[in-house]
Design a protein around this motif. Structure first.
Motif, short mmCIF file in Angstrom:
data_model
loop_
_atom_site.label_atom_id
_atom_site.label_comp_id
_atom_site.label_asym_id
_atom_site.label_seq_id
_atom_site.Cartn_x
_atom_site.Cartn_y
_atom_site.Cartn_z
N ILE A 43 25.42 33.44 41.82
CA ILE A 43 26.09 34.67 42.25
C ILE A 43 26.25 34.69 43.77
CG2 ILE A 43 25.82 37.18 42.46
CD1 ILE A 43 24.58 37.17 39.68
N ASP A 44 25.20 34.30 44.49
CA ASP A 44 25.27 34.26 45.96
C ASP A 44 26.39 33.32 46.42
OD1 ASP A 44 23.25 36.06 46.17
OD2 ASP A 44 21.68 34.59 46.61
N TYR A 45 26.48 32.18 45.75
CA TYR A 45 27.53 31.23 46.13
C TYR A 45 28.92 31.80 45.86
CZ TYR A 45 30.65 27.24 46.07
OH TYR A 45 31.71 26.38 46.30
N LEU A 46 29.10 32.39 44.69
CA LEU A 46 30.40 32.96 44.35
C LEU A 46 30.78 34.10 45.28
CD1 LEU A 46 30.22 32.99 40.43
CD2 LEU A 46 31.35 31.33 41.92
N ASN A 47 29.80 34.88 45.71
CA ASN A 47 30.07 35.94 46.68
C ASN A 47 30.53 35.37 48.01
OD1 ASN A 47 29.47 38.02 44.93
ND2 ASN A 47 27.33 38.20 45.58
N GLN A 48 29.95 34.22 48.38
CA GLN A 48 30.37 33.57 49.63
C GLN A 48 31.81 33.07 49.52
OE1 GLN A 48 27.81 30.70 51.94
NE2 GLN A 48 29.39 29.25 51.33
N VAL A 49 32.15 32.52 48.36
CA VAL A 49 33.53 32.07 48.13
C VAL A 49 34.49 33.24 48.21
CG1 VAL A 49 35.12 31.04 46.45
CG2 VAL A 49 32.81 30.11 46.72
N LEU A 50 34.08 34.36 47.63
CA LEU A 50 34.91 35.57 47.66
C LEU A 50 35.09 36.07 49.08
CD1 LEU A 50 36.37 37.85 46.15
CD2 LEU A 50 34.16 39.00 45.92
N ASP A 51 34.03 36.08 49.87
CA ASP A 51 34.09 36.57 51.24
C ASP A 51 34.99 35.71 52.13
OD1 ASP A 51 32.43 38.66 50.66
OD2 ASP A 51 30.60 37.66 51.37
N THR A 52 35.04 34.43 51.84
CA THR A 52 35.80 33.52 52.70
C THR A 52 37.18 33.15 52.17
OG1 THR A 52 34.72 31.61 51.64
CG2 THR A 52 33.70 32.49 53.64
N SER A 53 37.51 33.61 50.93
CA SER A 53 38.82 33.25 50.40
C SER A 53 39.44 34.40 49.61
CB SER A 53 38.72 31.99 49.53
OG SER A 53 37.78 32.16 48.49
N SER A 54 39.38 34.34 48.28
CA SER A 54 40.05 35.36 47.46
C SER A 54 39.39 35.46 46.09
CB SER A 54 41.52 34.99 47.29
OG SER A 54 41.64 33.80 46.50
N PRO A 55 39.65 36.56 45.36
CA PRO A 55 39.11 36.68 44.00
C PRO A 55 39.54 35.51 43.10
CG PRO A 55 39.90 38.80 44.75
CD PRO A 55 40.35 37.79 45.78
N ARG A 56 40.74 35.04 43.30
CA ARG A 56 41.23 33.94 42.48
C ARG A 56 40.41 32.67 42.71
NH1 ARG A 56 47.39 31.41 42.41
NH2 ARG A 56 47.01 29.84 40.78
N ASN A 57 40.15 32.34 43.97
CA ASN A 57 39.35 31.17 44.27
C ASN A 57 37.92 31.33 43.74
OD1 ASN A 57 41.34 29.67 45.50
ND2 ASN A 57 40.91 30.47 47.53
N ARG A 58 37.40 32.56 43.86
CA ARG A 58 36.06 32.84 43.33
C ARG A 58 36.02 32.61 41.83
NH1 ARG A 58 33.73 36.06 39.21
NH2 ARG A 58 31.60 36.70 39.83
N ASN A 59 37.05 33.10 41.12
CA ASN A 59 37.11 32.91 39.68
C ASN A 59 37.24 31.43 39.30
OD1 ASN A 59 36.92 35.65 39.26
ND2 ASN A 59 39.12 35.96 38.98
N ASN A 60 38.03 30.68 40.06
CA ASN A 60 38.19 29.26 39.79
C ASN A 60 36.86 28.52 39.98
OD1 ASN A 60 40.91 29.46 39.18
ND2 ASN A 60 41.57 29.04 41.26
N ALA A 61 36.12 28.90 41.03
CA ALA A 61 34.82 28.28 41.27
C ALA A 61 33.86 28.61 40.13
CB ALA A 61 34.25 28.77 42.60
N ARG A 62 33.87 29.86 39.71
CA ARG A 62 33.00 30.29 38.60
C ARG A 62 33.33 29.52 37.33
NH1 ARG A 62 34.16 32.02 33.42
NH2 ARG A 62 32.55 33.39 32.59
#
Length: 225
Positions: A43-62
């Motif tokens: 979750i911490d990692y995905l939040n970092q992805v979200l903070d530095t990019s977009s919800p779409r990138n966060r979802n792709n990472a997840r």
């Protein structure tokens, strides 16, 4: 996992997993078992992805991390894939700005005169409702001149057969002069062989189209038509 994915999907999958791996290393996980990676850490990692990019990138990472953990579960390396239970965020697509009929006519005439190859590429997208990457995969052999159909290789490697509108078919007779294995769209501006990945082919034409948009926007801004 590579054996179960097509080349382009695997490249993206591997890239996202490597970024997650680097993150874990910065958190001191270099010499620890994968079972030590818990829900909080993901979750911490995905939040970092979200903070530095977009919800779409966060979802792709997840999705890709979940795919990896599912592989671990299937091979009895971890007890369960907890990542699959993490919710996807809403990521509404951005709507592209539509051009007026007058502006479209201007772009059409400009391409017809200055870049007919890119214009033909655009017609395959608009007349046959293809994604740019699907157009980049097209070879001369994919055109059935007798039946006026088109074989389209989809992402999952299944072949779709589409009818080519007569309006477009009239412009494709020149393809009969080329090698059946030639890609229809290449940097040479004509059918040829092209040793590149699907993503690289798409990126090449994306950049060409972007250059056209930038040029056109400057023209509109300056009132030069």
């Amino acid at each position: 996992k590579k054996s179960a994915m097509n080349d382009n999907s695997y490249i993206r999958f591997k890239s996202r997993i490597k970024r997650f791996e680097v993150y874990l290393e910065t958190k001191g996980f270099t010499h620890r078992f994968i079972t030590s990676v818990d829900k909080r850490m993901v979750i911490d990692y995905l939040n970092q992805v979200l903070d530095t990019s977009s919800p779409r990138n966060r979802n792709n990472a997840r999705t890709d991390i979940s795919t990896m953990f599912q592989l671990f579960e299937d091979n009895d390396i971890i007890p369960s894939n907890f990542v699959s239970k993490l919710k996807l965020l809403k990521a509404p697509p951005k709507r592209n700005k539509s051009y007026s009929e007058e502006k479209l006519a201007f772009i059409y005439e400009y391409l017809k005169k200055n870049d007919p190859n890119l214009l033909l590429f655009v017609k395959f997208v608009s007349y046959n409702f293809l994604r740019p990457i699907e157009v980049c995969r097209l070879k001369v052999e994919d055109i059935n001149f007798k039946e006026q159909t088109l074989n389209v290789k989809a992402k999952n490697k299944l072949v779709k057969v589409k009818i080519i509108p007569s309006l477009l078919m009239e412009e494709l007779s020149f393809l009969a002069n080329y090698n059946p294995s030639d890609f229809i769209f290449t940097p040479k501006g004509e059918p040829s062989d092209w040793d590149a990945t699907d993503d690289n082919r798409r990126d090449y034409f994306t950049k060409r189209f972007k250059a056209l948009k930038d040029f056109f926007n400057i023209k509109v801004k300056d009132g030069d038509k």
